[in-house]
Each structure stands twice: as structure tokens, then as C-alpha cells.
Design a protein around this motif. Structure first.
Motif, PDB file in Angstrom:
ATOM      1  N   PRO A 174       0.812  -1.226   0.000  1.00 24.42           N
ATOM      2  CA  PRO A 174       0.000   0.000   0.000  1.00 24.42           C
ATOM      3  C   PRO A 174       0.841   1.269   0.000  1.00 24.42           C
ATOM      4  CG  PRO A 174      -0.025  -1.034   2.163  1.00 24.42           C
ATOM      5  CD  PRO A 174       0.669  -1.988   1.254  1.00 24.42           C
ATOM      6  N   LEU A 175       0.271   2.322  -0.548  1.00 29.40           N
ATOM      7  CA  LEU A 175       0.849   3.657  -0.477  1.00 29.40           C
ATOM      8  C   LEU A 175       0.312   4.345   0.771  1.00 29.40           C
ATOM      9  CD1 LEU A 175       0.419   4.756  -4.208  1.00 29.40           C
ATOM     10  CD2 LEU A 175       2.500   3.903  -3.109  1.00 29.40           C
ATOM     11  N   VAL A 176       1.142   5.143   1.417  1.00 30.53           N
ATOM     12  CA  VAL A 176       0.788   5.768   2.695  1.00 30.53           C
ATOM     13  C   VAL A 176       0.590   7.269   2.513  1.00 30.53           C
ATOM     14  CG1 VAL A 176       1.495   6.169   5.077  1.00 30.53           C
ATOM     15  CG2 VAL A 176       2.086   4.009   3.947  1.00 30.53           C
ATOM     16  N   LEU A 177      -0.597   7.749   2.891  1.00 30.16           N
ATOM     17  CA  LEU A 177      -0.892   9.183   2.912  1.00 30.16           C
ATOM     18  C   LEU A 177      -0.871   9.620   4.369  1.00 30.16           C
ATOM     19  CD1 LEU A 177      -2.348   7.883   0.316  1.00 30.16           C
ATOM     20  CD2 LEU A 177      -3.689   9.983   0.291  1.00 30.16           C
ATOM     21  N   ASP A 178       0.002  10.556   4.707  1.00 28.08           N
ATOM     22  CA  ASP A 178       0.298  10.857   6.105  1.00 28.08           C
ATOM     23  C   ASP A 178       0.388  12.370   6.295  1.00 28.08           C
ATOM     24  OD1 ASP A 178       1.195  10.826   8.721  1.00 28.08           O
ATOM     25  OD2 ASP A 178       3.023   9.697   8.314  1.00 28.08           O
ATOM     26  N   ASN A 179      -0.139  12.866   7.394  1.00 34.91           N
ATOM     27  CA  ASN A 179      -0.009  14.296   7.669  1.00 34.91           C
ATOM     28  C   ASN A 179       1.380  14.658   8.191  1.00 34.91           C
ATOM     29  OD1 ASN A 179      -1.137  12.944  10.209  1.00 34.91           O
ATOM     30  ND2 ASN A 179      -0.565  14.932  11.053  1.00 34.91           N
ATOM     31  N   LEU A 180       2.169  13.660   8.599  1.00 32.66           N
ATOM     32  CA  LEU A 180       3.510  13.930   9.096  1.00 32.66           C
ATOM     33  C   LEU A 180       4.523  14.098   7.970  1.00 32.66           C
ATOM     34  CD1 LEU A 180       3.756  11.419  12.106  1.00 32.66           C
ATOM     35  CD2 LEU A 180       3.205  13.865  12.154  1.00 32.66           C
ATOM     36  N   LYS A 181       4.194  13.589   6.783  1.00 33.02           N
ATOM     37  CA  LYS A 181       5.085  13.692   5.633  1.00 33.02           C
ATOM     38  C   LYS A 181       4.269  14.106   4.410  1.00 33.02           C
ATOM     39  CE  LYS A 181       8.564  10.273   7.059  1.00 33.02           C
ATOM     40  NZ  LYS A 181       9.726  11.163   7.074  1.00 33.02           N
ATOM     41  N   SER A 182       4.793  15.003   3.621  1.00 32.44           N
ATOM     42  CA  SER A 182       4.068  15.480   2.451  1.00 32.44           C
ATOM     43  C   SER A 182       4.143  14.505   1.286  1.00 32.44           C
ATOM     44  CB  SER A 182       4.611  16.841   2.012  1.00 32.44           C
ATOM     45  OG  SER A 182       5.997  16.754   1.714  1.00 32.44           O
ATOM     46  N   ARG A 183       5.192  13.694   1.239  1.00 31.56           N
ATOM     47  CA  ARG A 183       5.398  12.777   0.126  1.00 31.56           C
ATOM     48  C   ARG A 183       4.711  11.449   0.374  1.00 31.56           C
ATOM     49  NH1 ARG A 183      11.273  10.523  -1.982  1.00 31.56           N
ATOM     50  NH2 ARG A 183      10.523   9.430  -3.840  1.00 31.56           N
ATOM     51  N   ILE A 184       3.997  10.948  -0.625  1.00 33.93           N
ATOM     52  CA  ILE A 184       3.365   9.636  -0.543  1.00 33.93           C
ATOM     53  C   ILE A 184       4.404   8.570  -0.872  1.00 33.93           C
ATOM     54  CG2 ILE A 184       1.615   8.115  -1.536  1.00 33.93           C
ATOM     55  CD1 ILE A 184      -0.079  10.594  -2.089  1.00 33.93           C
ATOM     56  N   LEU A 185       4.561   7.598   0.026  1.00 37.93           N
ATOM     57  CA  LEU A 185       5.544   6.533  -0.160  1.00 37.93           C
ATOM     58  C   LEU A 185       4.904   5.170   0.054  1.00 37.93           C
ATOM     59  CD1 LEU A 185       8.556   8.033   1.847  1.00 37.93           C
ATOM     60  CD2 LEU A 185       8.381   7.833  -0.638  1.00 37.93           C
ATOM     61  N   PRO A 186       5.478   4.114  -0.559  1.00 32.70           N
ATOM     62  CA  PRO A 186       5.008   2.757  -0.267  1.00 32.70           C
ATOM     63  C   PRO A 186       5.276   2.424   1.196  1.00 32.70           C
ATOM     64  CG  PRO A 186       6.429   2.799  -2.213  1.00 32.70           C
ATOM     65  CD  PRO A 186       6.561   4.134  -1.550  1.00 32.70           C
ATOM     66  N   ALA A 187       4.478   1.542   1.756  1.00 33.72           N
ATOM     67  CA  ALA A 187       4.619   1.196   3.174  1.00 33.72           C
ATOM     68  C   ALA A 187       5.999   0.643   3.493  1.00 33.72           C
ATOM     69  CB  ALA A 187       3.549   0.186   3.567  1.00 33.72           C
ATOM     70  N   ASN A 188       6.618  -0.079   2.541  1.00 34.45           N
ATOM     71  CA  ASN A 188       7.945  -0.632   2.820  1.00 34.45           C
ATOM     72  C   ASN A 188       9.043   0.410   2.782  1.00 34.45           C
ATOM     73  OD1 ASN A 188       7.957  -0.240   0.059  1.00 34.45           O
ATOM     74  ND2 ASN A 188       8.661  -2.308  -0.451  1.00 34.45           N
ATOM     75  N   LYS A 189       8.682   1.662   2.433  1.00 35.88           N
ATOM     76  CA  LYS A 189       9.625   2.779   2.489  1.00 35.88           C
ATOM     77  C   LYS A 189       9.351   3.680   3.694  1.00 35.88           C
ATOM     78  CE  LYS A 189      11.604   1.706  -1.448  1.00 35.88           C
ATOM     79  NZ  LYS A 189      13.003   1.189  -1.490  1.00 35.88           N
ATOM     80  N   ARG A 190       8.478   3.200   4.596  1.00 30.83           N
ATOM     81  CA  ARG A 190       8.163   3.946   5.814  1.00 30.83           C
ATOM     82  C   ARG A 190       8.527   3.115   7.040  1.00 30.83           C
ATOM     83  NH1 ARG A 190       4.737   8.272   5.831  1.00 30.83           N
ATOM     84  NH2 ARG A 190       5.552   8.405   7.957  1.00 30.83           N
ATOM     85  N   PRO A 191       9.830   2.886   7.275  1.00 30.06           N
ATOM     86  CA  PRO A 191      10.241   2.092   8.433  1.00 30.06           C
ATOM     87  C   PRO A 191       9.919   2.765   9.760  1.00 30.06           C
ATOM     88  CG  PRO A 191      12.143   3.141   7.427  1.00 30.06           C
ATOM     89  CD  PRO A 191      10.984   3.372   6.500  1.00 30.06           C
ATOM     90  N   ASP A 192       9.536   4.048   9.698  1.00 28.97           N
ATOM     91  CA  ASP A 192       9.181   4.772  10.912  1.00 28.97           C
ATOM     92  C   ASP A 192       7.768   4.453  11.386  1.00 28.97           C
ATOM     93  OD1 ASP A 192       8.471   6.097   8.439  1.00 28.97           O
ATOM     94  OD2 ASP A 192       7.730   7.761   9.658  1.00 28.97           O
ATOM     95  N   LEU A 193       7.016   3.669  10.601  1.00 29.10           N
ATOM     96  CA  LEU A 193       5.646   3.312  10.962  1.00 29.10           C
ATOM     97  C   LEU A 193       5.518   1.805  11.152  1.00 29.10           C
ATOM     98  CD1 LEU A 193       3.601   5.482   8.411  1.00 29.10           C
ATOM     99  CD2 LEU A 193       4.301   6.097  10.740  1.00 29.10           C
ATOM    100  N   LYS A 194       4.974   1.401  12.290  1.00 27.35           N
ATOM    101  CA  LYS A 194       4.693  -0.011  12.529  1.00 27.35           C
ATOM    102  C   LYS A 194       3.186  -0.224  12.405  1.00 27.35           C
ATOM    103  CE  LYS A 194       4.918  -3.753  15.908  1.00 27.35           C
ATOM    104  NZ  LYS A 194       5.264  -4.143  17.303  1.00 27.35           N
ATOM    105  N   PRO A 195       2.727  -0.957  11.373  1.00 29.13           N
ATOM    106  CA  PRO A 195       1.284  -1.128  11.169  1.00 29.13           C
ATOM    107  C   PRO A 195       0.662  -2.030  12.234  1.00 29.13           C
ATOM    108  CG  PRO A 195       2.485  -2.519   9.648  1.00 29.13           C
ATOM    109  CD  PRO A 195       3.519  -1.684  10.368  1.00 29.13           C
ATOM    110  N   ILE A 196      -0.538  -1.668  12.660  1.00 25.32           N
ATOM    111  CA  ILE A 196      -1.240  -2.452  13.678  1.00 25.32           C
ATOM    112  C   ILE A 196      -2.523  -3.060  13.096  1.00 25.32           C
ATOM    113  CG2 ILE A 196      -2.219  -2.455  16.005  1.00 25.32           C
ATOM    114  CD1 ILE A 196       0.809  -1.786  15.819  1.00 25.32           C
ATOM    115  N   TYR A 197      -3.443  -2.208  12.688  1.00 26.23           N
ATOM    116  CA  TYR A 197      -4.629  -2.714  12.002  1.00 26.23           C
ATOM    117  C   TYR A 197      -5.199  -1.616  11.118  1.00 26.23           C
ATOM    118  CZ  TYR A 197      -7.398  -0.416  15.736  1.00 26.23           C
ATOM    119  OH  TYR A 197      -7.957   0.484  16.611  1.00 26.23           O
ATOM    120  N   SER A 198      -5.987  -2.045  10.141  1.00 31.36           N
ATOM    121  CA  SER A 198      -6.583  -1.104   9.195  1.00 31.36           C
ATOM    122  C   SER A 198      -8.059  -1.419   9.034  1.00 31.36           C
ATOM    123  CB  SER A 198      -5.870  -1.187   7.832  1.00 31.36           C
ATOM    124  OG  SER A 198      -5.996  -2.486   7.278  1.00 31.36           O
TER     125      SER A 198
END
Length: 236
Positions: A174-198
Motif C-alpha cells: 500500500p501507499l501511505v498518505l500521512d499528515n507527518l510527511k508530504s510525500r506519498i511513499l510505499p509502506a515498505n519505504k516507511r520504516p518509521d511506521l509499525k502497522p497495527i490494524y486497518s
């Protein structure tokens, strides 16, 4: 991001539920949705003279400009490809909504604002950004099945956080849309986020690193998600 499986996934999920509850997230959703409350949003029926008059009365004439821009965004987005739609909505939300905690903004530990409330006041927390983007993208023509709001742990600040994710295919990263970062990145490029549930209006999933995770097949249900969707459809 680590992939969880079996009992370790369930145990981690339960521990995070407890942690999130202590932050007053209430876990609205664990359930949510398993009643399959279907979401719909009709911009052509919403953006009219009466609507803008109500916005002016409630939030002030100076806030109507943001709503006219939101209307243009949604209308123009229907002619764009999916990635451009994601970028336009992500940028619009991050630019027009300033971060403010629920206790500062609403005087409540936890409050899920509708997109109109977030844009009208010009403030929101991470959940409000994600909800605004979710609604705006559905209004732009993105299939709800491709969108989920995801609870994560933001490792850089060590706090629970919510983002919006988009997956073109069920097994794609998945691509991640985040208010902490302006750039949309794939989830595997966001090591700063640990997914829990969606979750979305169609269900709740335990998360894993690759793909969208395992769907939870039962839940007791919470009124919060349904009430939020009803408030949105009522133009609040």
C-alpha cells in the motif's frame, strides 16, 4: 515493518488495543464495520448555494474559499489517474488543515471530526486528516475497497498514529498518505511506521508488512463509525 503471524499477531494486536484505549482512541473500530455500513458521498448534491451559505454562517465567510477549493479538487480529480488523485488530496488536506489535538480543539480526549468540521475550523488531528482524505478520494471516484484508515505506531515519536493507505491490488504494497510527511511513499519505504490494524466501511484487518493483512471476521460493533458516516451524509 515486521510481519506478525499466528498467536504473536493476535497478542500484539490485543496489547496495542489496550495501549490505544489508554490514549482514548476507544477502538471504535474494532468493529466498526463488520456491520458493513456502506459509505456514500455525493458532491454534486452537497455543493450548492445552501451549503455554502451554511458554511459561511457557521465558520465565517473567510472559510468558504477553502470549501470552493475542495469542490474544485473533487470535480477535477474525477478526470485524473489514481496516483494524481492521491497526491492532490494529500497535499490539499495537509495544506488546509493544521494539526491540533482533540483536547485543544474540541475539549474532548477523543473526537472524530467530519471533513466539513475539519475544513471549516481549519484544524484536526491525525485521525481527522485520514478521514478527510478517505472521504475526498471516494468522492473523487476511488473505490472504497482500495482505501483503508490504518492505525500505526509512529516510531520516531513513539505514539499511536493514523494514516490513510491505498492499494491498487489486494496483494500490492500500500501507499501511505500521512499528515507527518508530504510525500506519498510505499509502506515498505516507511520504516518509521509499525502497522497495527486497518479498516474501512467494509471490514477490519490485522496488518502485516506486505499486503493488507488478515481480515477479522467478527466484532461487537461500535456506534462511532456509523455515527461519523451519518454525520457526513447529513452535511455536518
Amino acid at each position: 515493518m515486521k510481519t506478525l503471524s499466528g498467536n504473536s499477531q493476535v497478542n500484539d494486536f490485543q496489547s496495542v488495543k489496550t495501549a490505544l484505549a489508554s490514549r482514548s482512541y476507544k477502538l471504535l473500530l474494532l468493529l466498526v464495520l463488520l456491520s458493513c455500513y456502506s459509505f456514500s458521498f455525493s458532491p454534486e448534491n452537497m455543493f450548492n448555494e445552501t451549503f455554502f451559505s451554511k458554511i459561511s454562517d457557521k465558520y465565517g465567510e473567510d472559510r468558504t474559499h477553502a470549501f470552493h477549493e475542495w469542490q474544485k479538487l473533487i470535480i477535477n480529480n474525477t478526470q485524473r489517474d489514481a496516483y494524481e488523485q492521491l497526491n492532490r488530496v494529500n497535499q490539499f488536506a495537509n495544506r488546509n488543515i493544521q494539526f491540533k489535538t482533540d483536547i485543544e480543539h474540541w475539549g474532548k480526549d477523543d473526537y472524530w471530526a467530519t471533513p466539513i468540521e475539519s475544513l471549516g475550523t481549519g484544524f484536526g488531528d491525525c485521525e481527522d486528516y485520514a478521514i478527510f482524505k478517505y472521504v475526498s478520494l471516494i468522492a473523487s471516484g476511488i473505490e472504497e475497497s482500495k482505501l483503508r484508515l490504518m492505525y500505526v505506531r509512529a516510531l520516531t515519536i513513539d505514539e499511536p498514529h493514523m494514516v490513510l493507505i491505498y492499494s491498487e491490488e489486494p496483494n500490492s504494497i500500500p501507499l501511505v498518505l500521512d499528515n507527518l510527511k508530504s510525500r506519498i511513499l510505499p509502506a515498505n519505504k516507511r520504516p518509521d511506521l509499525k502497522p497495527i490494524y486497518s479498516f474501512n466501511g467494509q471490514g477490519l484487518w490485522l496488518s502485516k508488512a506486505q499486503g493488507l493483512g488478515n481480515k477479522v471476521k467478527s466484532g461487537s460493533g461500535s456506534k462511532d463509525w456509523t455515527q461519523l458516516m451519518e454525520r457526513i451524509e447529513q452535511g455536518q
